[in-house]
Design a protein around this motif. Structure first.
Motif, short mmCIF file in Angstrom:
data_model
loop_
_atom_site.label_atom_id
_atom_site.label_comp_id
_atom_site.label_asym_id
_atom_site.label_seq_id
_atom_site.Cartn_x
_atom_site.Cartn_y
_atom_site.Cartn_z
N ARG A 358 3.77 -28.25 32.09
CA ARG A 358 3.10 -29.49 31.75
C ARG A 358 2.00 -29.19 30.74
O ARG A 358 1.59 -28.02 30.60
N PRO A 359 1.52 -30.18 30.02
CA PRO A 359 0.53 -29.92 28.96
C PRO A 359 -0.78 -29.37 29.54
O PRO A 359 -1.54 -30.09 30.19
N VAL A 360 -1.07 -28.12 29.34
CA VAL A 360 -2.34 -27.50 29.70
C VAL A 360 -2.80 -26.66 28.51
O VAL A 360 -2.00 -26.26 27.66
N ARG A 361 -4.07 -26.40 28.48
CA ARG A 361 -4.65 -25.63 27.38
C ARG A 361 -4.78 -24.18 27.79
O ARG A 361 -5.22 -23.87 28.90
N LEU A 362 -4.37 -23.28 26.89
CA LEU A 362 -4.49 -21.84 27.15
C LEU A 362 -5.75 -21.33 26.48
O LEU A 362 -5.94 -21.48 25.26
N ILE A 363 -6.63 -20.74 27.28
CA ILE A 363 -7.89 -20.17 26.79
C ILE A 363 -7.80 -18.66 26.99
O ILE A 363 -7.55 -18.18 28.10
N PRO A 384 -3.35 -25.29 17.69
CA PRO A 384 -3.71 -26.69 17.43
C PRO A 384 -3.16 -27.61 18.51
O PRO A 384 -2.12 -27.33 19.11
N PRO A 385 -3.83 -28.71 18.80
CA PRO A 385 -3.31 -29.67 19.77
C PRO A 385 -1.93 -30.17 19.35
O PRO A 385 -1.68 -30.45 18.18
N GLY A 386 -1.06 -30.29 20.30
CA GLY A 386 0.29 -30.73 20.01
C GLY A 386 1.28 -29.62 19.77
O GLY A 386 2.48 -29.87 19.63
N ARG A 487 -6.57 -17.73 30.68
CA ARG A 487 -6.52 -18.70 31.78
C ARG A 487 -6.07 -20.04 31.21
O ARG A 487 -6.02 -20.23 29.98
N ILE A 488 -5.75 -20.97 32.09
CA ILE A 488 -5.37 -22.32 31.67
C ILE A 488 -6.44 -23.31 32.12
O ILE A 488 -7.20 -23.05 33.05
N ALA A 489 -6.49 -24.43 31.43
CA ALA A 489 -7.48 -25.47 31.74
C ALA A 489 -6.84 -26.84 31.55
O ALA A 489 -6.16 -27.08 30.54
N ASP A 490 -7.04 -27.72 32.53
CA ASP A 490 -6.63 -29.11 32.39
C ASP A 490 -7.70 -29.90 31.64
O ASP A 490 -8.81 -29.42 31.38
N LYS A 491 -7.36 -31.14 31.32
CA LYS A 491 -8.33 -31.99 30.65
C LYS A 491 -9.54 -32.27 31.51
O LYS A 491 -10.65 -32.50 31.00
N ALA A 492 -9.35 -32.21 32.84
CA ALA A 492 -10.47 -32.53 33.74
C ALA A 492 -11.38 -31.34 34.00
O ALA A 492 -12.45 -31.51 34.60
N ASP A 493 -11.00 -30.14 33.57
CA ASP A 493 -11.84 -28.97 33.81
C ASP A 493 -13.12 -29.06 32.99
O ASP A 493 -13.09 -29.40 31.79
#
Length: 816
Positions: A358-363, A384-386, A487-493
């Motif tokens: 699912r869409p999560v951000r990799l940091i 980049p986003p997307g 690590r990964i981060a959701d939009k709510a993190d």
């Protein structure tokens, strides 16, 4: 679509010039109707004729809007750059026309064109590729297998199989659903490629209505189809397939079935615990295979390890008679490296491809520690986003010209229209390090854990996961520590940026180099040999020595020769080999470390002087003798070697299984008594002595199948007709090797079941003796093997013996 479509029709005609491709036409109407036409390919020579076809389907609103935006960028085919001469050879001719407001605009593009026409042509190439695959699957006879293989490659890339390239185009796989639904409806009429592709595509599309048919294919006789069906039922969360998976796995299924059973998570824990606690018996290896599947995929397990699985592993270890080393490794990892908590949302495979459910951000980023404090850190450049799919750069750092270079970044896994290779975004940081330092890596997340069979993907959670760990060393002293984490981060993190963790992960510097003394000569990191050419030459010399010791004539030449091999008990369990370069008047020492330490060999040298005087060596191994020109290295063919008839030849005491031990010679010291329990006369030997070769082999094979290993070994080792046969015929030599291996396993399994402290001193002595017999038998059979296939089978059996435990024999010939 919202806003409507501003054109009536778009048509494209593609004709190749130099290469033999079938002309194709594509017509797209405003209502989304797409008509694909392809002309016939005439028969030429052995090439069959492919007939023409016309395929019609309905495009979805998303693709229609994308096409309209591409046409708007070309200003409805009026922007410059579309027409003109080709900019490269082998250019196809594109005839593009658009009808808008009752007026038609047409242009002719030759070859690849710059933007904005490049993206428009890329869109039509994707449509043509999608329809051409369907055409080859259903309308021609010779192209179906290639089309299925191409679609399977796409599915493997989307699934995250390492090394599989992502498709260049965005295809609508719903076009293939009717074809593959017919395949699953009647699976008996299709081959493995059809069934595997049908399962993969329908699973990718998430078609739950086919799950009942896919569950039945878990028991398919084809391992490829069964593995694909097992992956599918897990992806569809078909929990009713758990008993089917268990039955298929117990019936001899692959390790893939065991891993898919584990992927069910909590739903399959009771079933897995019940199977593991049964232990690994002579007739059922299900427990051991499940434990090994945990080890193979330790870093990508779906969530934390359940306590019931650990308890079942302890119970299974107590009941098992085989594969105990896998249980030991599993329990050790459960204690020292438990899987992190969290969902399996993001994984990274062996190639560094980031796979997200699912869409999560990799940091991600790196930091450097000195004396336990963070002295430098930097975040990696974000995608980049997307960006749906990309690959992390996991290259190791290096020290160059007094600078520590650390690279971080990412690489796109799919090319943009008209651009190849995919873009790469990376940053390189250069840090000062003291002079004379070296970098040693101690951890890679993608590396297999202990006793695992292969590399595997690893999971990224909301906690920092270490990707690699390294140390800057000055001699044996650690100066800096480098850690690369993600690590990964959701939009709510709340935290969406990289910051080093407050508590670094546990880790220890690499073990210090070997420090020991061999016959008064100190060996340390300063004497270590690093020249790869010299190391290669010593290994050639070692192989040549093994060949000479068995009466062969080596083909390769080396500058060095083996002049000494130490017993295993010398210098605390190390095994030393001395190589002498007589021309350069130097010698080298190879130190073989213990197998259980997980380390291999180290080479030291060069040392000046005469090795026999410096090391006070006794010539345990005679130097290789030089044969005169035309002379045979052994006795004449057909004439046995002459021996003293009055006094039998006494063999010197040698290490069991050493290459210098003559075939059939006792591994006990001279004058030692025979091993108790072995008879001096064998009824099997008496019966086989008067038979021809075929009848004798049948008799000996029956003895092997009956488990009469000691009597079989005595018959093969005794002087006489049977000994001459197994010395010259591969089938007898192979039978002796298999018998020796089975005898060793039998003694080990009986001993492990003894609760009164095993092994004792006598047991260890017997294990060494049996290992020596195994080594001698395997080396001789390897020499007689008629093909690489037979050598490979012997090599596989030898490696199985090395994995059984308590088998510390070594063989240069088998290893080479």
């Amino acid at each position: 679509p919202e806003g409507g479509i501003a054109f009536e029709a778009v048509s494209v005609s593609i004709k190749a010039t130099l290469w033999r491709a079938q002309p194709q036409d594509i017509t797209i109407s405003a209502d989304g109707t797409c008509v694909y036409r392809i002309e016939e390919r005439p028969a030429r020579g052995k090439q069959r004729r492919w007939g023409p076809a016309r395929l019609v389907h309905k495009m979805d609103a998303k693709r229609m809007l994308k096409l309209q935006k591409l046409l708007e960028k070309t200003k409805w085919l009026t922007a410059p750059g579309g027409e003109g001469p080709a900019l490269h050879t082998d250019a196809a001719e594109w005839r593009i026309s658009v009808t808008r407001g009752g007026k038609t605009r047409a242009i002719t593009c030759r070859g690849s064109r710059p933007e904005p026409y490049g993206s428009l042509m890329w869109f039509f190439r994707a449509v043509a590729k999608q329809e051409n695959l369907l055409y080859r699957m259903n309308w021609v006879g010779g192209g179906r297998a290639e089309a299925l293989a191409e679609i399977l490659g796409h599915m493997e890339a989307y699934r995250g199989v390492s090394g599989k390239g992502y498709p260049l185009f965005d295809l609508d796989y719903r076009r293939y659903e009717p074809t593959f639904a017919r395949v699953l409806a009647k699976p008996l009429g299709h081959d493995d490629g059809d069934l595997t592709a049908a399962i993969e595509v329908l699973t990718y599309l998430g078609r739950q209505e086919h799950r009942g048919q896919i569950v039945k294919l878990v028991r398919d006789r084809s391992r490829k189809v069964a593995a694909a069906a097992a992956r599918s039922v897990v992806a569809m969360d078909a929990r009713e397939a758990i008993p089917v998976l268990v039955d298929a796995h117990q019936a001899g299924g692959t390790d893939e079935l065991a891993w898919q059973l584990i992927r069910f998570g909590k739903a399959s824990v009771p079933t897995i615990a019940r199977l593991i606690e049964q232990g690994c018996t002579d007739n059922d290896f299900t427990s051991g295979k499940l434990v090994r599947a945990y080890l193979d995929h330790w870093r990508e397990l779906p969530g934390p390890l359940d306590k019931r699985i650990v308890a079942a592993a302890r119970a299974g270890q107590a009941k098992s008679r085989h594969w105990l080393e896998y249980y030991d490794a599993f329990l050790e990892l459960a204690r020292t490296q438990p899987p992190p908590p969290g969902e399996a949302v993001c994984r990274v495979n062996q190639s560094g491809d980031v796979l997200r459910s699912r869409p999560v951000r990799l940091i991600y980023g790196w930091y450097v520690l000195a004396d336990g404090k963070i002295v430098a850190h930097k975040a990696g450049p974000p995608a980049p986003p997307g960006t749906a799919r990309f690959s992390l750069l996991l290259s190791s750092p290096r020290i160059s010209e007094g600078k520590l270079e650390i690279q971080s970044g990412w690489r796109a896994v799919r090319a943009k229209p008209g651009k190849w290779p995919p873009p790469t975004v990376s940053e390189v940081a250069r840090l000062d390090v003291p002079t004379g330092t070296v970098l040693k890596m101690t951890y890679w997340a993608a590396h297999p854990v202990k006793r695992a069979n292969s590399w595997s993907a690893f999971r990224i959670t909301k906690r920092y996961t270490t990707l690699w760990d390294g140390w800057v060393m000055q001699g044996d002293k650690p100066v800096r520590r480098l850690v690369y984490v993600a690590r990964i981060a959701d939009k709510a993190d709340p935290v969406q940026t990289f910051s080093p963790p407050a508590a670094p992960p546990p880790g220890s510097p690499p073990a210090a180099g070997l420090r020991t003394t061999f016959r008064g000569l100190k060996l340390s990191e300063s004497t270590r040999l690093t020249d790869p050419a010299v190391v290669h030459d010593t290994q050639v010399a070692l192989k040549n020595h093994a060949i000479r010791s068995q009466g062969g004539k080596p083909r390769d030449k080396s500058r060095t020769t083996v002049i000494y091999k130490s017993p295993l008990k010398e210098a605390g369990g190390y095994h030393f080999i001395v190589y002498h370069d007589a021309k350069a008047k130097v010698f080298y020492i190879q130190v073989r470390l213990t197998r259980r330490s997980g380390r291999g060999s180290e080479f030291h040298g060069p040392f000046r002087g005469d090795p026999f005087e410096t090391l006070k060596l006794k010539r345990i191994l005679p130097p290789p003798t030089t044969q005169p020109a035309g002379a045979s290295p052994g006795p004449a063919k057909g004439k046995p070697p002459q021996a003293d008839e009055k006094k039998p030849a006494a063999h010197p005491a040698v290490r069991p299984g050493s290459p210098q031990a003559p075939e059939g010679a006792s591994t006990q010291p001279g004058g030692a008594k025979p091993v108790p329990g072995e008879r001096t006369k064998s009824r099997l030997l008496e019966r086989a002595s008067g038979m021809d070769a075929n009848a004798a082999y049948v008799l000996l094979k029956r003895a092997f199948l009956a488990g009469r290993y000691e009597e079989l070994e005595q018959a093969l080792a005794a002087d006489g007709q049977i000994r001459r046969r197994w010395l010259s015929e591969f089938r007898f030599a192979k039978l002796r090797a298999r018998s020796a291996a089975a005898r060793f396993r039998k003694f080990r399994s009986i001993g492990r079941s003894n609760p009164n402290g095993w092994p004792t001193a006598e047991d260890a002595k017997e294990l060494r003796r049996l290992a020596g017999i195994c080594t001698s038998a395997f080396e001789h059979a390897f020499r007689l093997a008629p093909s690489h296939f037979e050598q490979g089978r012997l090599y596989c059996l030898w490696n199985e013996m090395l994995g059984t435990g308590y088998f510390d024999a070594d063989s240069e010939l088998m290893r080479s």
